[in-house]
Design a protein around this motif. Structure first.
Motif, mmCIF file in Angstrom:
data_model
loop_
_atom_site.group_PDB
_atom_site.id
_atom_site.type_symbol
_atom_site.label_atom_id
_atom_site.label_comp_id
_atom_site.label_asym_id
_atom_site.label_seq_id
_atom_site.Cartn_x
_atom_site.Cartn_y
_atom_site.Cartn_z
ATOM 1 N N ARG A 74 -29.636 54.144 -57.205
ATOM 2 C CA ARG A 74 -28.615 53.558 -56.522
ATOM 3 C C ARG A 74 -28.548 53.505 -55.093
ATOM 4 N NH1 ARG A 74 -25.367 50.631 -54.783
ATOM 5 N NH2 ARG A 74 -23.463 50.030 -55.416
ATOM 6 N N ALA A 75 -28.824 54.400 -54.450
ATOM 7 C CA ALA A 75 -28.659 54.882 -52.975
ATOM 8 C C ALA A 75 -29.482 53.589 -52.250
ATOM 9 C CB ALA A 75 -29.163 56.056 -52.700
ATOM 10 N N ARG A 76 -30.329 52.980 -52.921
ATOM 11 C CA ARG A 76 -31.394 52.076 -52.217
ATOM 12 C C ARG A 76 -30.944 50.493 -52.488
ATOM 13 N NH1 ARG A 76 -36.938 52.323 -54.775
ATOM 14 N NH2 ARG A 76 -36.407 53.748 -56.506
ATOM 15 N N ILE A 77 -30.040 50.649 -53.341
ATOM 16 C CA ILE A 77 -29.448 49.147 -53.651
ATOM 17 C C ILE A 77 -27.988 48.774 -52.907
ATOM 18 C CG2 ILE A 77 -28.456 47.614 -55.485
ATOM 19 C CD1 ILE A 77 -29.941 49.482 -57.486
ATOM 20 N N HIS A 78 -28.081 47.822 -52.149
ATOM 21 C CA HIS A 78 -26.848 47.401 -51.207
ATOM 22 C C HIS A 78 -26.340 46.070 -51.968
ATOM 23 C CE1 HIS A 78 -28.570 50.102 -47.986
ATOM 24 N NE2 HIS A 78 -29.714 49.958 -48.665
ATOM 25 N N THR A 79 -25.083 46.429 -52.291
ATOM 26 C CA THR A 79 -24.261 44.983 -52.795
ATOM 27 C C THR A 79 -22.830 45.454 -52.645
ATOM 28 O OG1 THR A 79 -23.929 43.434 -54.669
ATOM 29 C CG2 THR A 79 -24.160 45.783 -55.153
ATOM 30 N N PRO A 80 -22.079 44.511 -52.004
ATOM 31 C CA PRO A 80 -22.675 43.220 -51.355
ATOM 32 C C PRO A 80 -23.462 43.517 -50.102
ATOM 33 C CG PRO A 80 -20.192 43.012 -51.743
ATOM 34 C CD PRO A 80 -20.598 44.637 -51.845
ATOM 35 N N ALA A 81 -24.653 42.715 -49.963
ATOM 36 C CA ALA A 81 -25.844 43.056 -49.161
ATOM 37 C C ALA A 81 -25.229 42.572 -47.658
ATOM 38 C CB ALA A 81 -26.695 42.314 -49.447
ATOM 39 N N GLY A 82 -25.676 43.470 -46.456
ATOM 40 C CA GLY A 82 -25.316 43.090 -45.212
ATOM 41 C C GLY A 82 -24.299 43.887 -44.655
ATOM 42 N N LEU A 83 -24.399 44.027 -43.378
ATOM 43 C CA LEU A 83 -23.375 44.762 -42.530
ATOM 44 C C LEU A 83 -21.982 43.964 -42.445
ATOM 45 C CD1 LEU A 83 -25.418 45.845 -39.381
ATOM 46 C CD2 LEU A 83 -24.781 47.284 -41.512
ATOM 47 N N GLY A 116 -37.666 50.464 -50.320
ATOM 48 C CA GLY A 116 -36.569 51.218 -49.721
ATOM 49 C C GLY A 116 -35.265 50.579 -49.404
ATOM 50 N N TYR A 117 -35.193 49.118 -49.558
ATOM 51 C CA TYR A 117 -34.220 48.418 -49.432
ATOM 52 C C TYR A 117 -34.123 47.348 -50.303
ATOM 53 C CZ TYR A 117 -30.372 45.866 -47.384
ATOM 54 O OH TYR A 117 -29.145 44.979 -47.113
ATOM 55 N N ILE A 118 -33.186 47.334 -51.312
ATOM 56 C CA ILE A 118 -32.569 46.381 -51.997
ATOM 57 C C ILE A 118 -31.215 45.674 -51.973
ATOM 58 C CG2 ILE A 118 -32.632 45.532 -54.372
ATOM 59 C CD1 ILE A 118 -34.393 48.039 -55.117
ATOM 60 N N GLY A 119 -31.180 44.445 -51.454
ATOM 61 C CA GLY A 119 -29.774 43.905 -50.980
ATOM 62 C C GLY A 119 -29.498 42.805 -52.058
ATOM 63 N N LEU A 120 -28.320 42.686 -52.690
ATOM 64 C CA LEU A 120 -28.066 41.775 -53.543
ATOM 65 C C LEU A 120 -26.871 40.906 -53.153
ATOM 66 C CD1 LEU A 120 -27.876 40.510 -56.578
ATOM 67 C CD2 LEU A 120 -26.338 42.479 -57.221
ATOM 68 N N VAL A 121 -26.953 39.565 -52.884
ATOM 69 C CA VAL A 121 -26.038 38.872 -52.522
ATOM 70 C C VAL A 121 -25.282 38.462 -53.401
ATOM 71 C CG1 VAL A 121 -25.529 37.020 -51.047
ATOM 72 C CG2 VAL A 121 -27.591 38.373 -50.474
ATOM 73 N N ALA A 122 -23.962 38.725 -53.574
ATOM 74 C CA ALA A 122 -23.277 38.538 -54.822
ATOM 75 C C ALA A 122 -21.789 38.956 -54.480
ATOM 76 C CB ALA A 122 -23.596 39.045 -56.011
ATOM 77 N N SER A 123 -20.841 38.550 -55.261
ATOM 78 C CA SER A 123 -19.350 38.939 -55.047
ATOM 79 C C SER A 123 -19.409 40.349 -55.789
ATOM 80 C CB SER A 123 -18.651 38.156 -56.011
ATOM 81 O OG SER A 123 -18.905 38.209 -57.338
ATOM 82 N N ARG A 124 -18.230 40.920 -55.450
ATOM 83 C CA ARG A 124 -18.368 42.390 -55.953
ATOM 84 C C ARG A 124 -18.107 42.706 -57.374
ATOM 85 N NH1 ARG A 124 -17.698 45.855 -51.648
ATOM 86 N NH2 ARG A 124 -16.561 45.058 -49.862
ATOM 87 N N GLU A 159 -24.416 33.335 -40.693
ATOM 88 C CA GLU A 159 -23.906 34.791 -40.391
ATOM 89 C C GLU A 159 -24.046 35.695 -41.328
ATOM 90 O OE1 GLU A 159 -19.847 33.010 -37.868
ATOM 91 O OE2 GLU A 159 -19.677 33.600 -40.042
ATOM 92 N N ILE A 160 -24.140 35.292 -42.679
ATOM 93 C CA ILE A 160 -24.383 36.342 -43.656
ATOM 94 C C ILE A 160 -25.901 36.605 -43.565
ATOM 95 C CG2 ILE A 160 -24.762 36.520 -46.175
ATOM 96 C CD1 ILE A 160 -22.207 34.443 -46.679
ATOM 97 N N GLY A 161 -26.909 35.653 -43.466
ATOM 98 C CA GLY A 161 -28.214 36.017 -43.102
ATOM 99 C C GLY A 161 -28.194 37.082 -42.037
ATOM 100 N N ARG A 214 -19.564 40.018 -59.607
ATOM 101 C CA ARG A 214 -20.868 40.122 -59.798
ATOM 102 C C ARG A 214 -22.033 41.311 -59.794
ATOM 103 N NH1 ARG A 214 -24.560 37.938 -63.533
ATOM 104 N NH2 ARG A 214 -26.107 36.994 -62.275
ATOM 105 N N GLY A 215 -21.710 41.728 -58.463
ATOM 106 C CA GLY A 215 -22.682 42.648 -58.252
ATOM 107 C C GLY A 215 -22.372 44.088 -59.259
ATOM 108 N N ALA A 216 -21.313 44.416 -59.524
ATOM 109 C CA ALA A 216 -21.103 45.243 -60.380
ATOM 110 C C ALA A 216 -21.521 45.174 -61.886
ATOM 111 C CB ALA A 216 -19.577 45.554 -60.515
ATOM 112 N N ALA A 217 -21.547 43.755 -62.131
ATOM 113 C CA ALA A 217 -22.044 43.672 -63.527
ATOM 114 C C ALA A 217 -23.498 43.509 -63.534
ATOM 115 C CB ALA A 217 -21.425 42.069 -63.921
ATOM 116 N N VAL A 218 -24.158 43.143 -62.374
ATOM 117 C CA VAL A 218 -25.678 43.484 -62.504
ATOM 118 C C VAL A 218 -26.044 44.775 -62.347
ATOM 119 C CG1 VAL A 218 -27.618 42.949 -61.200
ATOM 120 C CG2 VAL A 218 -25.997 41.006 -61.241
ATOM 121 N N LEU A 219 -25.297 45.618 -61.634
ATOM 122 C CA LEU A 219 -25.625 47.191 -61.659
ATOM 123 C C LEU A 219 -25.720 47.625 -62.974
ATOM 124 C CD1 LEU A 219 -24.367 48.286 -58.262
ATOM 125 C CD2 LEU A 219 -26.736 47.603 -58.980
ATOM 126 N N ASP A 220 -24.371 47.424 -63.723
ATOM 127 C CA ASP A 220 -24.264 47.881 -65.124
ATOM 128 C C ASP A 220 -25.536 47.641 -66.003
ATOM 129 O OD1 ASP A 220 -21.869 48.741 -64.381
ATOM 130 O OD2 ASP A 220 -20.530 47.302 -65.402
#
Length: 308
Positions: free
Chosen positions: A201-210, A176-184, A219-221, A186-192
């Motif tokens: 896509r609604a379950r994938i959060h990148t960059p991950a975190g509030l 239900g939650y997938i968080g990818l810790v990456a730059s925007r 702080e990121i954790g 890098r994150g866009a390339a992975v999603l492609d």
């Protein structure tokens, strides 16, 4: 049976159950204050909180407790009894088949901890695991692209890592939650590379975190676990139901898990009680139709009335 040991076993197997304890008993009931039992998701009762009639009520209410995830006080009374007055937060079950006495039983759900699977080895991954444990989540590492069933997943991108493969496995496993810790970028390339559907896509959060302006690994954790908590509290993460699960490795792989199928329910044709159907529930098949009863006494009464 040592119920404490059994409860620990069920927790280790990530199987939901209800802990029931008699908090008040009025003779001539067979239960005594302090009697305990564990009620499994399939309606099985291990321990003792009363006779057949009481067990039927406990099974029915335990099912509701697991569905709602909320504790409940159950008052079990014989027909016409008024000794235990109604009160907010209590559920009353009147059992006409009881020979007397009354009990109050507190039922508390014991749900498996939310599971967070972490992919990657870095200070950020360590911080995510640490904060997850601080909020009483269970934490497991992702090995390769094998994702545990029933897990939220956090992926820390690294040079040469197969982030796309882990994301696809997590999607296939129903995370239900997938968080990818990456730059925007890098994150866009992975999603492609993953090419998720709109719903995925609604379950994938990148960059991950509030977005709290996090800079350090700690702080990121913190921001990532806070986001998982937000999704969990809004109902976006389902806890294990005990009905089995899957894990993904780029496809679907069956994972052996204990199976506790949700029990059905029926109405006793003699006393009108709602009966939770299990293997031990008294029943009778008449003209191809199965009747379910709260206790052998009601079954015998039904048979006697048919003969008469």
């Amino acid at each position: 049976m040592d119920l404490a040991v059994r409860a620990a076993q069920l927790r280790s197997e990530r199987r939901p159950f209800v802990e029931a304890i008699v908090v008040r008993a009025q003779p001539p009931t067979s239960a005594r204050t302090g009697d305990r039992a564990l009620v499994l998701a399939d309606g099985t009762i291990e321990g003792f909180v009363g006779g057949r009639c009481t067990e039927s009520s406990v099974r029915d209410v335990a099912r509701q407790v697991l569905e709602r995830g909320e504790s409940m006080l159950l008052r079990v009374l014989p027909g016409g009894a008024t000794e235990f007055p109604d009160a907010p937060g209590a559920t009353i079950a009147v059992n006409p088949c009881m020979s007397g006495g009354a009990t109050e039983i507190f039922l508390q759900p014991q749900m498996p901890a939310i599971l967070l699977a972490v992919s990657g080895t870095s200070p950020i991954a360590e911080a995510v695991a640490d904060f997850a444990r601080r909020v009483d989540y269970a934490v497991e590492p992702v090995r390769g692209t094998t994702v545990p069933a029933d897990a939220a997943v956090v992926i820390v991108a690294s040079h040469g890592g197969d982030e796309a493969g882990v994301i696809r496995a997590a999607l296939d496993a129903g995370a239900g939650y997938i968080g990818l810790v990456a730059s925007r970028v890098r994150g866009a390339a992975v999603l492609d590379e993953v090419d998720p559907t709109t719903d995925e896509r609604a379950r994938i959060h990148t960059p991950a975190g509030l977005d709290i302006g996090a800079r350090t690994a700690a702080e990121i954790g913190l921001s990532i676990v806070a986001d998982v908590v937000r999704v969990a509290r809004s109902g976006g993460l389902a806890r294990p139901s005990g009905a089995g699960g899957r894990a993904g490795t780029g496809g679907h792989v069956e994972v052996p898990r204990p199976v506790d199928p949700a029990p059905g329910a029926a109405v006793d044709p003699v006393c009108g009680m709602t009966v939770t159907i299990t293997e031990s529930t008294p029943h009778l098949t008449v003209d191809g139709t199965t009747m379910w009863f709260c206790c052998p006494g009601c079954r015998q009464r039904y048979q006697k009335d048919r003969v008469a």
